[in-house]
Write a protein that holds these residues in place. Structure first.
Motif, PDB file in Angstrom:
ATOM      1  N   ARG A 152       0.806  -1.173   0.111  1.00  9.44           N
ATOM      2  CA  ARG A 152       0.004  -0.124   0.129  1.00  9.44           C
ATOM      3  C   ARG A 152       1.212   1.114   0.062  1.00  9.44           C
ATOM      4  NH1 ARG A 152      -3.842  -3.654   2.429  1.00  9.44           N
ATOM      5  NH2 ARG A 152      -2.488  -3.718   4.567  1.00  9.44           N
ATOM      6  N   SER A 278      -4.582  -1.529  -2.128  1.00  9.07           N
ATOM      7  CA  SER A 278      -5.008  -0.223  -1.300  1.00  9.07           C
ATOM      8  C   SER A 278      -6.398  -0.343  -1.143  1.00  9.07           C
ATOM      9  CB  SER A 278      -4.588   0.989  -2.375  1.00  9.07           C
ATOM     10  OG  SER A 278      -3.191   1.021  -1.915  1.00  9.07           O
ATOM     11  N   GLU A 279      -7.405  -0.899  -1.774  1.00 10.40           N
ATOM     12  CA  GLU A 279      -8.694  -0.819  -1.880  1.00 10.40           C
ATOM     13  C   GLU A 279      -8.984  -1.752  -0.689  1.00 10.40           C
ATOM     14  OE1 GLU A 279     -10.330  -2.248  -5.696  1.00 10.40           O
ATOM     15  OE2 GLU A 279      -9.594  -0.423  -6.491  1.00 10.40           O
ATOM     16  N   SER A 280      -8.105  -2.825  -0.370  1.00 11.38           N
ATOM     17  CA  SER A 280      -8.657  -3.679   0.729  1.00 11.38           C
ATOM     18  C   SER A 280      -7.643  -3.574   1.908  1.00 11.38           C
ATOM     19  CB  SER A 280      -8.410  -5.147   0.054  1.00 11.38           C
ATOM     20  OG  SER A 280      -9.397  -5.131  -1.075  1.00 11.38           O
ATOM     21  N   ASN A 301     -14.221  -6.992  -9.184  1.00 16.64           N
ATOM     22  CA  ASN A 301     -13.194  -6.199  -9.645  1.00 16.64           C
ATOM     23  C   ASN A 301     -12.854  -6.618 -10.979  1.00 16.64           C
ATOM     24  OD1 ASN A 301     -11.748  -8.662  -9.530  1.00 16.64           O
ATOM     25  ND2 ASN A 301     -11.604  -8.464  -7.435  1.00 16.64           N
ATOM     26  N   ARG A 619     -15.084  -0.741   6.153  1.00 19.74           N
ATOM     27  CA  ARG A 619     -14.610  -1.014   4.690  1.00 19.74           C
ATOM     28  C   ARG A 619     -15.628  -0.524   3.862  1.00 19.74           C
ATOM     29  NH1 ARG A 619     -12.066  -6.800   2.630  1.00 19.74           N
ATOM     30  NH2 ARG A 619     -12.009  -5.934   0.219  1.00 19.74           N
ATOM     31  N   GLU A 623     -14.886   2.682   1.246  1.00 24.99           N
ATOM     32  CA  GLU A 623     -15.658   2.583  -0.567  1.00 24.99           C
ATOM     33  C   GLU A 623     -16.223   3.784  -0.863  1.00 24.99           C
ATOM     34  OE1 GLU A 623     -17.274  -1.334  -1.124  1.00 24.99           O
ATOM     35  OE2 GLU A 623     -15.513  -2.212  -0.815  1.00 24.99           O
ATOM     36  N   ASN A 626     -14.355   6.623  -0.951  1.00 27.05           N
ATOM     37  CA  ASN A 626     -13.184   6.750  -1.936  1.00 27.05           C
ATOM     38  C   ASN A 626     -13.785   6.613  -3.210  1.00 27.05           C
ATOM     39  OD1 ASN A 626     -11.170   7.287  -0.194  1.00 27.05           O
ATOM     40  ND2 ASN A 626     -10.583   5.244  -0.280  1.00 27.05           N
ATOM     41  N   SER A 627     -15.267   6.744  -3.453  1.00 32.42           N
ATOM     42  CA  SER A 627     -15.822   6.221  -4.855  1.00 32.42           C
ATOM     43  C   SER A 627     -15.581   7.412  -5.754  1.00 32.42           C
ATOM     44  CB  SER A 627     -17.686   6.383  -4.617  1.00 32.42           C
ATOM     45  OG  SER A 627     -17.824   6.391  -6.077  1.00 32.42           O
ATOM     46  N   VAL A 682      -5.377   3.334   4.112  1.00 30.50           N
ATOM     47  CA  VAL A 682      -5.754   3.629   2.702  1.00 30.50           C
ATOM     48  C   VAL A 682      -6.415   5.194   2.632  1.00 30.50           C
ATOM     49  CG1 VAL A 682      -6.093   1.184   1.774  1.00 30.50           C
ATOM     50  CG2 VAL A 682      -8.022   2.602   2.810  1.00 30.50           C
TER      51      VAL A 682
END
Length: 757
Positions: A152, A278-280, A301, A619, A623, A626-627, A682
């Motif tokens: 990350r 980075s997304e997880s 994904n 989480r 999301e 960060n959309s 993140v």
């Protein structure tokens, strides 16, 4: 974080495509490769198909557990431990050099000065004329606790401009990557969603020295497309050993189940891999977390992961003591050529192959009547008369007495073995002293500087050390080291806290054994999918595709330093909740039944349930924040995640909190805080803190948490730990003050009512 700028040498510029006329003729694409504690960036000029390759290598030179650490103020790093009398990092760097690597990034966390000093003084230093690399750079990340944290961080730096190769610093390999790189490039050009190629070695049907014991990787592969469809880890401690597949995975595809592959975790990756990490933010391990999760979410994904299975060459990782033992023996047998003793990888080594398969350096003395075979003997080592050394590695400047027997063991530099002593299938570290007629039984580890008295028995699988698990000097324990000994039994509280079904317990010892375990007779090779399992077959226990304790993430036992309890329950539970929160499938009424059955199948604790619920909701909120289409502020993200799906707040209240007691509310608030701390990998710490405050506010408004629960959490010392815990907690100050003031006003109103009466 800091960087060794002197070693950078313009590496970033070389990772970009030139705009000069004619540049395309020289560099069509750039492959960047990365090594683990040393996360190494390596640019390889492999003139294959006119392709300029940037190879990044990454090696994780984790701190060795205290049992293999030296005296106070000295800590040995895993990548500097001797394997066949050569530091592990040498094998990894040689592998990079043979594959044309030119530029290297080395990621460092704790004790970075040791690895930097070692590389600076070796031929790998860019200042050395014999260095095959054009540049080598150290990047220090003091607070990194896992491979996921490193990747990350790498994503945030934006220094990866193309494909890269990811390997670990405990890697011993002699395979060429040319074919795998060409296949990866062709797949990438055909489909940009092909994001990673795993290089695997065919281990055959039978026993293989470097097949991992205890934990077996199970790959479900489309053989025609070479695409990996599913991954799990299976082990003997599971009640039912199934690989449970989603039937959709097999739609219009052929599939093979492969449990015969040797996975040294050599991965050719695109930059999309870093974005997925980075997304997880809760992913810590490359296989058990990342691979398992990406394949499970492939419809969401859209990314594909492929395999390249090779039948030639050697590759293995010294990820635990059993693999350290296996690889050492393969080096001795010549399977790792040209990385064998007689090739003298280190400057100053003088190994020559003698009779009886003995690799011996200069100035070694072997007394009359002694028998040495299938062994490695370091410089200036003395072996007394009448001694036997078989299938062992003896370091430099060791003093082996008369009539000594050393079998299947590792004696590191400057150790002393007294007359008549016996060492069987054990490790004796640097400067340790074994008294006359002492006996070190199989599976034992005698750490740096430990002294065992004459005629003392070190019982099987005993670990002796000068330091406690906290790094403090310990008082001698005569019952273990004898009356004149120095050292004590090493005890780690984490070992006592390990789950009974934690497969990492099978890999902690030098000896792999199932003798003391009560195992079922169910098959380890059964495949099943959800459609074909009848109700009579009973609950399916998902395989241990995730580690179940910190030991999977710690030092020499393995390369994981992530959160404890990251079991298959956690991963499956989080993914199930995320599917509902995203509106992909189901509702919270059905998810509650699924969650409960999953808990029963895994015997998950209340703490594990709280952690899974908190992680999934946080989480999903991240999301939303960060959309790319419509990023939400923390307050709106918290509200949406808790209210947009019918039954969400009731699920959190009934499953996450459990009951209305204040202690349970405090525990769940702590779980949410820890999830927000993880999200700081993140998003900015300040935004993670704002999200925590918004989540608590929403849960208060929805009657999930009461005032006493939030105030009790605020006063709990566990939430006040220095670092990120306190950093995200501070953002809740205003909420807490508002609750306290509201409580005081309520009390004043009650007093006024009493006065009126």
């Amino acid at each position: 974080m800091s960087q060794n700028k002197a070693a950078r040498g313009g590496a970033a510029a070389k990772g970009k495509k030139s705009n000069k006329p004619g540049a395309d003729g020289k560099r069509e694409d750039v492959l960047q490769a990365v090594v683990s504690r040393a996360l190494s960036r390596a640019i390889a000029e492999l003139n294959m198909m006119r392709l300029a390759l940037v190879a990044y290598s990454r090696f994780l030179s984790d701190q060795v557990p205290t049992i293999l650490s030296g005296e106070a103020k000295r800590v040995s790093l895993k990548c500097l431990l001797p394997l066949a009398n050569t530091p592990l990092i040498e094998y990894t760097l040689e592998f990079l050099a043979m594959n044309g690597v030119q530029e290297v990034f080395i990621y460092c966390s704790a004790h970075h000065e040791q690895i930097e000093r070692y590389v600076h003084d070796s031929r790998w230093s860019p200042a050395s004329r014999s260095c095959p690399f054009s540049s080598l750079e150290f990047i220090r990340v003091a607070d990194a606790r896992s491979i996921g944290d490193f990747l990350r961080d790498l994503d945030k730096r934006n220094i990866i401009g193309g494909d890269f190769v990811l390997v670990h610093g405990d890697l011993v390999a002699n395979i060429s990557l040319d074919g795998a790189l060409a296949a990866h490039k062709a797949r990438r050009e055909a489909n940009r969603d092909s994001c990673m190629t795993m290089v695997l070695r065919d281990g055959g049907e039978g026993q293989h020295n470097t097949k991992t014991k205890g934990i077996t990787p199970a790959f479900i592969i489309d053989p025609a497309a070479k695409r990996c469809l599913h991954f799990e880890e299976i082990h003997p401690l599971q009640t039912d050993r199934y690989v449970t597949l989603d039937p959709a995975v097999l739609d219009s595809r052929e599939a093979e189940a492969r449990t015969d592959l040797i996975d040294a975790e050599i991965d050719i990756c695109t930059p999309d891999v870093l974005a997925l990490w980075s997304e997880s933010f809760d992913y810590e391990l490359p296989r058990a977390n990342f691979l398992y999760g990406v394949l499970k979410d492939w419809e969401l994904n859209g990314k594909m992961i492929h395999t390249e299975i090779v039948n030639e060459g050697y590759c293995a990782r010294a990820r635990n003591l059993q693999m350290y033992d296996a690889i050492s023996r393969d080096v001795l047998r010549g399977w790792t050529y040209p990385f064998t003793p007689e090739c003298n990888l280190l400057k100053g080594q003088t190994y020559q192959l003698q009779g009886d398969n003995v690799y011996q350096e200069d100035d070694v003395e072997v007394g009359s009547g002694s028998q040495v075979r299938d062994s490695i003997l370091g410089k200036e080592t003395h072996i007394g008369s009448g001694s036997t050394v078989r299938n062992s590695v003896i370091g430099r400047n060791c003093n082996i007495g008369k009539n000594v027997r050393i079998v299947d063991s590792f004696i590191w530099d400057d150790a002393t073995i007294g007359d008549g002593a016996v060492v069987e299938r054990a490790i004796v570290a640097e400067r340790a002293v074994m008294g006359k007629e002492s006996f070190v039984h199989e599976g034992s580890l005698v750490s740096y500087g430990v002294r065992v008295s004459d005629r003392t028995d070190v019982k099987p699988s005993t670990r002796l050390c000068l330091l406690s698990h906290t790094g403090e000097l310990v008082l001698p324990q005569p019952e273990y080291v004898g009356p004149e000994g120095k050292g004590a039994l090493f005890q780690n509280p984490e070992d006592d806290e390990a789950y009974l079904d934690d497969p990492s317990t099978l890999q902690k010892s030098l000896i792999y054994s199932l003798d003391d375990l009560d195992l079922s007779d169910s098959s380890a090779s059964t495949l099943a999918d959800d459609d074909y399992l009848s109700e009579e077959s009973g609950p399916i226990s998902p395989s241990a595709s995730q580690p179940t304790s910190r030991s999977r993430l710690s030092s020499f036992a393995s390369d994981d330093s992530g959160a404890p309890g990251f079991s298959s329950f956690h991963s499956d539970a989080v993914h199930g909740l995320l599917d509902v929160l995203r509106g992909i499938s189901g509702n919270f009424e059905s998810e509650k039944l699924e969650f409960t059955s999953l808990r029963l199948a895994n015997n998950a604790s209340d703490a594990a349930m709280r952690k899974a619920v908190a992680t999934a909701f946080v989480r999903r909120a991240v999301e939303l924040m960060n959309s790319e289409s419509e990023a939400l502020e923390p307050s709106k993200a918290a509200k949406q995640v808790l209210t947009s799906r019918e039954g969400a707040s009731n699920f959190v209240s009934e499953v996450g909190v459990g009951d209305e007691s204040v202690p349970e509310q405090i525990e769940f608030a702590l779980a949410v805080q820890r999830a927000c701390v993880s999200s700081a990998k993140v998003i900015e710490v300040s935004r993670a803190g704002n999200l925590l405050a918004a989540m608590l506010q929403q849960m208060y408004d929805l009657d999930i948490l009461e005032e006493d629960g939030i105030l009790g959490w605020w006063g709990d010392d566990r939430g006040k730990d220095e670092g990120l815990m306190s950093g995200v907690r501070d953002k809740c100050q205003a909420l807490v003050e508002w609750l306290e003031n509201a409580d005081e006003e309520s009390e004043e109103e009650d007093e006024d009512d009493d006065d009126d009466e």
